[in-house]
Write a protein that holds these residues in place. Sequence first.
Motif, PDB file in Angstrom:
ATOM      1  N   VAL A 105     -41.218 -51.607 -15.618  1.00 43.33           N
ATOM      2  CA  VAL A 105     -41.478 -50.190 -15.907  1.00 43.33           C
ATOM      3  C   VAL A 105     -40.177 -49.393 -15.934  1.00 43.33           C
ATOM      4  CG1 VAL A 105     -42.506 -48.080 -14.942  1.00 43.33           C
ATOM      5  CG2 VAL A 105     -43.858 -50.169 -15.079  1.00 43.33           C
ATOM      6  N   VAL A 106     -39.315 -49.633 -14.956  1.00 47.82           N
ATOM      7  CA  VAL A 106     -38.095 -48.836 -14.823  1.00 47.82           C
ATOM      8  C   VAL A 106     -37.003 -49.251 -15.815  1.00 47.82           C
ATOM      9  CG1 VAL A 106     -36.227 -48.257 -13.228  1.00 47.82           C
ATOM     10  CG2 VAL A 106     -38.577 -48.242 -12.425  1.00 47.82           C
ATOM     11  N   PHE A 146     -38.805 -47.809 -22.507  1.00 47.66           N
ATOM     12  CA  PHE A 146     -39.889 -47.080 -23.169  1.00 47.66           C
ATOM     13  C   PHE A 146     -39.566 -45.594 -23.085  1.00 47.66           C
ATOM     14  CE2 PHE A 146     -42.429 -50.748 -21.430  1.00 47.66           C
ATOM     15  CZ  PHE A 146     -42.628 -51.360 -22.657  1.00 47.66           C
ATOM     16  N   GLU A 147     -39.882 -44.845 -24.099  1.00 49.63           N
ATOM     17  CA  GLU A 147     -39.636 -43.406 -24.080  1.00 49.63           C
ATOM     18  C   GLU A 147     -40.951 -42.704 -23.754  1.00 49.63           C
ATOM     19  OE1 GLU A 147     -37.603 -40.728 -23.474  1.00 49.63           O
ATOM     20  OE2 GLU A 147     -36.353 -42.465 -23.784  1.00 49.63           O
ATOM     21  N   TRP A 148     -41.120 -42.369 -22.494  1.00 52.52           N
ATOM     22  CA  TRP A 148     -42.333 -41.695 -22.034  1.00 52.52           C
ATOM     23  C   TRP A 148     -42.117 -40.195 -21.874  1.00 52.52           C
ATOM     24  CZ3 TRP A 148     -44.246 -45.385 -17.562  1.00 52.52           C
ATOM     25  CH2 TRP A 148     -44.559 -46.632 -18.112  1.00 52.52           C
ATOM     26  N   SER A 193     -40.193 -36.654 -20.366  1.00 52.39           N
ATOM     27  CA  SER A 193     -39.825 -36.177 -19.037  1.00 52.39           C
ATOM     28  C   SER A 193     -40.625 -34.928 -18.693  1.00 52.39           C
ATOM     29  CB  SER A 193     -38.323 -35.879 -18.968  1.00 52.39           C
ATOM     30  OG  SER A 193     -37.989 -34.883 -19.897  1.00 52.39           O
ATOM     31  N   ASN A 233     -37.792 -38.146 -15.345  1.00 50.25           N
ATOM     32  CA  ASN A 233     -38.116 -39.110 -16.381  1.00 50.25           C
ATOM     33  C   ASN A 233     -39.457 -39.745 -16.004  1.00 50.25           C
ATOM     34  OD1 ASN A 233     -38.298 -41.802 -17.580  1.00 50.25           O
ATOM     35  ND2 ASN A 233     -36.215 -41.442 -18.306  1.00 50.25           N
ATOM     36  N   ARG A 262     -40.940 -42.437 -16.976  1.00 51.15           N
ATOM     37  CA  ARG A 262     -40.808 -43.871 -16.706  1.00 51.15           C
ATOM     38  C   ARG A 262     -40.340 -44.102 -15.269  1.00 51.15           C
ATOM     39  NH1 ARG A 262     -36.159 -46.756 -17.760  1.00 51.15           N
ATOM     40  NH2 ARG A 262     -35.402 -45.032 -19.010  1.00 51.15           N
ATOM     41  N   GLY A 288     -42.232 -45.653 -11.970  1.00 50.84           N
ATOM     42  CA  GLY A 288     -41.562 -46.636 -11.119  1.00 50.84           C
ATOM     43  C   GLY A 288     -41.544 -46.207  -9.659  1.00 50.84           C
TER      44      GLY A 288
END
Length: 193
Positions: A21-22, A26-28, A30, A39, A41, A45
């Motif tokens: 995950v960390v 991936f661009e999740w 912010s 962020n 992601r 995490g």
Amino acid sequence: MNLPNKLTVLRIVMIPVFMAVVLIPFEWGSIEALDSEINVRLLVGAIIFAVASITDWLDGVIARKYGLVTNFGKFADPLADKMLVMTAFIVLVGLNLAPSWVIAIIVCRELAVTGLRLILVEQGGEVMAAAWPGKIKTNTQMWAIILLLIDNYPFAWTGIPVATIMLYVCLFFTLYSGVDYFYKSRHIFRDSF
């Protein structure tokens, strides 16, 4: 496989999930809150890490309360704890969220104390219980990791770098508890020199 051991295994399984995950970019997006830019992601995490940390506390409580202490648990529980924390610290260095020299000292102390514990067990089965400096070290490690992952939320708006302060408090108690542990165990080295 009793419940505490299942929780320990779950914690070990959560380590590669945390890493994926960390570290997989991936661009999740912010979230901005109280002067922190979190962020998503890294937030996910941090949640995974927090849940894994809670299983560390929970499996010990259940094992002691219900007399479910096993040899597997004695071996795997501290190992899982060290694997989780050391992985998280190394990830923080890779993400430029923690200074490598601090993490190197923490990792070296953990390896040294683990080696000392092996010698103590080999020479008569004595294992020291965690003293208060070690408990403070463990708690500050967990909080430092979480706060560093979530950009010092909710403290960023104050201008006080609580995440960084927690990391240095952790470093202090890591060193202090390591020295304390070796000092209390010095008798095993008396005839070694």
